[in-house]
Write an enzyme that holds these catalytic residues in place. Sequence first.
Site, mmCIF file in Angstrom:
data_model
loop_
_atom_site.group_PDB
_atom_site.id
_atom_site.type_symbol
_atom_site.label_atom_id
_atom_site.label_comp_id
_atom_site.label_asym_id
_atom_site.label_seq_id
_atom_site.Cartn_x
_atom_site.Cartn_y
_atom_site.Cartn_z
ATOM 1 N N ASP A 119 26.353 36.905 32.926
ATOM 2 C CA ASP A 119 26.967 38.236 32.958
ATOM 3 C C ASP A 119 28.432 38.263 33.388
ATOM 4 O O ASP A 119 28.987 39.332 33.648
ATOM 5 C CB ASP A 119 26.159 39.179 33.867
ATOM 6 N N ASP A 132 31.472 29.977 32.306
ATOM 7 C CA ASP A 132 32.193 31.250 32.354
ATOM 8 C C ASP A 132 33.667 31.001 32.661
ATOM 9 O O ASP A 132 34.551 31.607 32.049
ATOM 10 C CB ASP A 132 31.601 32.160 33.437
ATOM 11 N N ILE A 180 26.987 28.723 40.270
ATOM 12 C CA ILE A 180 26.828 29.654 41.385
ATOM 13 C C ILE A 180 26.071 29.011 42.544
ATOM 14 O O ILE A 180 25.124 28.244 42.341
ATOM 15 C CB ILE A 180 26.107 30.937 40.914
ATOM 16 N N GLU A 239 21.924 30.133 32.898
ATOM 17 C CA GLU A 239 21.403 31.376 33.461
ATOM 18 C C GLU A 239 19.962 31.707 33.094
ATOM 19 O O GLU A 239 19.203 32.215 33.928
ATOM 20 C CB GLU A 239 22.328 32.537 33.080
ATOM 21 N N GLY A 262 28.188 29.171 35.965
ATOM 22 C CA GLY A 262 29.471 29.825 36.173
ATOM 23 C C GLY A 262 30.656 28.978 35.760
ATOM 24 O O GLY A 262 31.732 29.510 35.464
#
Length: 310
Positions: free
Chosen positions: A187, A159, A100, A179, A156
């Site tokens: 999340d 993810d 991110i 994170e 991310g």
Amino acid sequence: MLSVIVRSALTKYRGLRLPCQAAVRAMSSSGGPTPPYTTLAISHPAESITHVELHRPEKRNAMNKAFWSEMVECFNEIAGDPDCRVVVVSGAGKIFTAGIDLMDMASEVLQPQGDDTARISWNLKKTITKYQETFSVIEKCPKPVVVAVHGACVGGGVDLITACDIRLCTQDAWFQVKEVDIGLAADVGTLQRLPKVIGSRSLVNELALTARKMYADEAKSSGLVSRVFADKEALMAGALEMAEEIAGRSPVAVQGTKINLIYSRDHSVTEGLDYMATWNMSMLQTQDVMKSAQASMEKKSPKTITFSKL
């Protein structure tokens, strides 16, 4: 074991045909993002294959506000594109992604709008749900997605890759569920998908709770990736070759396989079998079965068959 994999990759890809080498070079885009996108470069290195490249190399492919919406738009378009049968995802520049973009995203994530706790929470949930769709759209896309990771894959990035169907990496790749180091629980998919990807729940917990780096050899042995390549050139050649193998099969069979694999992952065996029977009661009524059976009897490759677009 890793050295054997690397030597095998070097031997296999040292003698690549010139057209394949040209395609691999074309996949390493230097022309910038493809309009209307500002964070993605889209190309078609081979027939029926779409290459999606994260393209913010000067920012280490960090995921800014535009990225989160552009990925959804891109994969929704790919899902409905009858000319695409397989997708390859990679990153431009020195690494796959730094995760991110905190500087760009801080205002939306850390300063949600609302007059009181309930309204702030409501708006924050809408934001999180929107970001979750950025990677869920990859999983929902009926076309198989092969992701090629080189260098760092942080936050991310994990993810993203856990939503893909096949994960490949370079020998110098490393992965980090980052994170907890920035004060939050992941999340947008890692905590939900990583336990289904890696066989060891203890290892998943360790990675998520300590934010330590996992390197290529451990990623391979744990099942996070299925193959390790010597360098990015060999990685991209391997990803393209794999994509071509998949694209050469019946799109009815390939897309049905992906959809049922994901359904079975999240349901009981009995539910999965029932869904499969319902699926194939219509999908078996295709000329692709007869074409594939005929080619098999004639000892021909499925890639010699012309399948209709789906």
